[in-house]
Design a protein around this motif. Structure first.
Motif, PDB file in Angstrom:
ATOM      1  N   ALA A  11      50.163 -23.632   0.906  1.00  0.00           N
ATOM      2  CA  ALA A  11      50.872 -22.912  -0.153  1.00  0.00           C
ATOM      3  C   ALA A  11      50.260 -23.157  -1.537  1.00  0.00           C
ATOM      4  CB  ALA A  11      52.356 -23.277  -0.136  1.00  0.00           C
ATOM      5  N   PRO A  12      50.024 -24.416  -1.943  1.00  0.00           N
ATOM      6  CA  PRO A  12      49.419 -24.605  -3.266  1.00  0.00           C
ATOM      7  C   PRO A  12      47.972 -24.109  -3.332  1.00  0.00           C
ATOM      8  CG  PRO A  12      49.692 -26.712  -2.138  1.00  0.00           C
ATOM      9  CD  PRO A  12      50.438 -25.709  -1.344  1.00  0.00           C
ATOM     10  N   LEU A  13      47.246 -24.187  -2.243  1.00  0.00           N
ATOM     11  CA  LEU A  13      45.878 -23.664  -2.238  1.00  0.00           C
ATOM     12  C   LEU A  13      45.862 -22.157  -2.451  1.00  0.00           C
ATOM     13  CD1 LEU A  13      44.135 -25.690   0.626  1.00  0.00           C
ATOM     14  CD2 LEU A  13      43.547 -25.735  -1.815  1.00  0.00           C
ATOM     15  N   ILE A  14      46.768 -21.454  -1.775  1.00  0.00           N
ATOM     16  CA  ILE A  14      46.829 -19.991  -1.917  1.00  0.00           C
ATOM     17  C   ILE A  14      47.171 -19.611  -3.354  1.00  0.00           C
ATOM     18  CG2 ILE A  14      48.158 -17.943  -1.265  1.00  0.00           C
ATOM     19  CD1 ILE A  14      48.368 -19.163   1.561  1.00  0.00           C
ATOM     20  N   ALA A  15      48.181 -20.261  -3.919  1.00  0.00           N
ATOM     21  CA  ALA A  15      48.595 -19.935  -5.291  1.00  0.00           C
ATOM     22  C   ALA A  15      47.470 -20.223  -6.280  1.00  0.00           C
ATOM     23  CB  ALA A  15      49.845 -20.741  -5.653  1.00  0.00           C
ATOM     24  N   TRP A  16      46.814 -21.359  -6.103  1.00  0.00           N
ATOM     25  CA  TRP A  16      45.715 -21.718  -7.007  1.00  0.00           C
ATOM     26  C   TRP A  16      44.560 -20.731  -6.896  1.00  0.00           C
ATOM     27  CZ3 TRP A  16      40.692 -23.158  -5.684  1.00  0.00           C
ATOM     28  CH2 TRP A  16      39.895 -23.622  -6.737  1.00  0.00           C
ATOM     29  N   TYR A  17      44.199 -20.369  -5.676  1.00  0.00           N
ATOM     30  CA  TYR A  17      43.057 -19.474  -5.462  1.00  0.00           C
ATOM     31  C   TYR A  17      43.316 -18.100  -6.082  1.00  0.00           C
ATOM     32  CZ  TYR A  17      39.388 -16.940  -2.932  1.00  0.00           C
ATOM     33  OH  TYR A  17      38.300 -16.163  -2.605  1.00  0.00           O
ATOM     34  N   ARG A  18      44.516 -17.603  -5.937  1.00  0.00           N
ATOM     35  CA  ARG A  18      44.828 -16.279  -6.486  1.00  0.00           C
ATOM     36  C   ARG A  18      44.700 -16.253  -8.006  1.00  0.00           C
ATOM     37  NH1 ARG A  18      49.788 -15.051  -2.242  1.00  0.00           N
ATOM     38  NH2 ARG A  18      48.520 -13.852  -0.757  1.00  0.00           N
ATOM     39  N   GLU A  19      44.882 -17.370  -8.628  1.00  0.00           N
ATOM     40  CA  GLU A  19      44.789 -17.436 -10.085  1.00  0.00           C
ATOM     41  C   GLU A  19      43.400 -17.837 -10.584  1.00  0.00           C
ATOM     42  OE1 GLU A  19      47.001 -16.715 -12.524  1.00  0.00           O
ATOM     43  OE2 GLU A  19      48.339 -15.930 -10.968  1.00  0.00           O
ATOM     44  N   ASN A  20      42.639 -18.564  -9.761  1.00  0.00           N
ATOM     45  CA  ASN A  20      41.436 -19.216 -10.281  1.00  0.00           C
ATOM     46  C   ASN A  20      40.136 -18.887  -9.566  1.00  0.00           C
ATOM     47  OD1 ASN A  20      42.598 -21.384 -12.306  1.00  0.00           O
ATOM     48  ND2 ASN A  20      43.924 -21.452 -10.502  1.00  0.00           N
ATOM     49  N   ALA A  21      40.185 -18.111  -8.513  1.00  0.00           N
ATOM     50  CA  ALA A  21      38.961 -17.837  -7.754  1.00  0.00           C
ATOM     51  C   ALA A  21      37.910 -17.153  -8.625  1.00  0.00           C
ATOM     52  CB  ALA A  21      39.281 -16.970  -6.541  1.00  0.00           C
ATOM     53  N   ARG A  22      36.660 -17.570  -8.473  1.00  0.00           N
ATOM     54  CA  ARG A  22      35.574 -16.924  -9.203  1.00  0.00           C
ATOM     55  C   ARG A  22      35.391 -15.488  -8.709  1.00  0.00           C
ATOM     56  NH1 ARG A  22      30.971 -21.128  -7.800  1.00  0.00           N
ATOM     57  NH2 ARG A  22      32.291 -21.164  -5.921  1.00  0.00           N
ATOM     58  N   ASP A  23      34.962 -14.637  -9.599  1.00  0.00           N
ATOM     59  CA  ASP A  23      34.707 -13.233  -9.257  1.00  0.00           C
ATOM     60  C   ASP A  23      33.293 -13.133  -8.686  1.00  0.00           C
ATOM     61  OD1 ASP A  23      34.713 -10.499  -9.014  1.00  0.00           O
ATOM     62  OD2 ASP A  23      34.464 -10.098 -11.158  1.00  0.00           O
ATOM     63  N   LEU A  24      33.188 -13.167  -7.358  1.00  0.00           N
ATOM     64  CA  LEU A  24      31.899 -13.155  -6.677  1.00  0.00           C
ATOM     65  C   LEU A  24      31.759 -11.884  -5.843  1.00  0.00           C
ATOM     66  CD1 LEU A  24      31.882 -16.898  -5.533  1.00  0.00           C
ATOM     67  CD2 LEU A  24      30.732 -15.894  -7.509  1.00  0.00           C
TER      68      LEU A  24
END
Length: 288
Positions: A6-19
Motif C-alpha cells: 500500500a505505501p509503495l503504490i501511493a509513493w510510486y503514483r506521486e513520485n515515479a520518474r517520467d520514463l
C-alpha cells in the motif's frame, strides 16, 4: 510480513520518474528492448539509444530483416555489445516462432535468446499486465533491508522471486505497480551507498532501520575496472569496425596502436568467439 504494497503504490503514483517505457501503450517490443538496454547501463544513457532504436526498428520483424551488424552498430557505446547480438537473435526468433509478436508467457519469453528470469517477468508484468514477481538489483536491496534487516542483499538466488511474490497484492495491476515501485525506490531513495530513510514510504516498516542500520556485510560481486581492461579493448575494436560502415578492415588496421598488442589480439579473439566479429582472409568485419 509487513504490508509494504500500500505505501509503495501511493509513493510510486506521486513520485515515479517520467520514463519512456512507463508511458501508456509503449508496447511489449519497446519494453523488451528497454530491458535489454537497461541491463548494467544507467537510465540516462539508455533513453536516447532506445528512442533511436525504436524509430529504426519499431517491430521485431523490422530488426530481424536487417543483418546483425546493423544491431551491433546501432548499439554504439551502450556497453556489453553481446546484448545487441542477442536482441537481434531474439527478434528473429519472435518473427519465426511467434509471428512477429513478443510472446506473453514467461516460458516462451525465457526460450528467447538473451532473456533471463528478470527480463521475461518484466515483459509479462509491465507490457502485458500479468501478475509475476519482478526482481532486479534495486528490488533485492529494498527487500534485504525492509524485510530481512540486512544492509545489502546476498548473492542472487531463486529465493528472490519468492520474496518479491510475498509482498505482491492479488490484483495484477497493483502487483505491477509494486514491482515497479520497489525498483524505483531502490534506484532513487534506498540506494546502495546512501539510503534516504527520511524520504522512504516504508521507513516505518523497515527491519534494517528498526535495527539501527547495522552493517551486515556486502557480498556483492565487484565489477572490474574498465580503464585498461579487456572490455575497453573489445570496445575499441568494435568502434573501429563500426566506423568501417559495412566494410571489412584488414586485421592489422584495427586499433594498430593499442598499447598492449597481446590484449588487442585477445580482444579480437574473444569478439570472434562471441559472434560479434567475423574474420576472413586476414580481415575483420561486423557479423552479417
Amino acid at each position: 510480513m509487513p504490508d509494504l504494497a500500500a505505501p509503495l503504490i501511493a509513493w510510486y503514483r506521486e513520485n515515479a520518474r517520467d520514463l519512456p517505457w512507463r508511458q501508456p501503450g509503449f508496447g511489449a517490443w519497446g519494453t523488451l528492448v528497454s530491458e535489454f538496454m537497461l541491463q548494467q547501463t544507467p537510465v540516462a544513457r539508455v533513453i536516447p539509444h532506445l528512442e533511436g532504436w525504436l524509430q529504426r526498428w519499431p517491430t521485431p520483424t523490422a530488426l530481424a530483416a536487417d543483418p546483425p551488424a546493423a544491431a551491433v552498430t546501432q548499439w554504439a557505446n551502450l556497453g556489453y555489445p553481446r546484448r545487441a547480438l542477442w536482441l537481434h537473435r531474439a527478434a528473429v526468433e519472435i518473427r519465426d516462432r511467434h509471428a512477429g509478436v513478443v510472446p506473453r508467457e514467461v516460458d516462451d519469453l525465457l526460450a528467447l535468446t538473451g532473456i533471463g528470469d528478470y527480463t521475461a517477468r518484466a515483459v509479462a508484468a509491465f507490457a502485458y499486465g500479468d501478475r509475476h514477481p519482478v526482481v532486479d538489483t534495486n528490488t533485492r536491496r529494498v527487500l534485504a533491508r525492509a524485510v530481512d534487516g540486512r544492509s545489502q542483499p546476498g548473492p542472487p538466488s531463486k529465493g528472490d522471486l519468492a520474496a518479491m511474490a510475498a509482498i505482491l497484492p492479488a490484483d495484477s495491476a497493483e502487483a505491477a505497480i509494486v514491482n515497479a515501485a520497489a525498483m524505483e525506490l531502490g534506484a532513487v531513495v534506498c540506494t546502495a551507498r546512501a539510503a534516504r530513510c527520511d524520504a522512504c514510504p516504508i521507513a516505518d516498516r523497515c527491519a534494517w532501520r528498526a535495527a539501527g542500520h547495522p552493517d551486515t556485510g556486502d557480498t556483492r560481486r565487484r565489477q572490474a575496472r574498465y580503464e585498461g581492461s579487456d572490455r575497453q579493448a573489445r570496445g575499441a575494436v568494435l568502434q573501429a569496425l563500426r566506423g568501417a560502415v559495412g566494410h571489412a578492415l584488414a586485421d592489422a588496421a584495427v586499433i594498430p596502436d593499442w598499447s598492449d598488442p597481446a590484449q588487442r589480439d585477445r580482444a579480437i579473439d574473444s569478439l570472434i568467439a562471441d559472434g560479434l566479429v567475423e574474420a576472413s582472409g586476414g580481415t575483420l568485419r561486423l557479423p552479417h
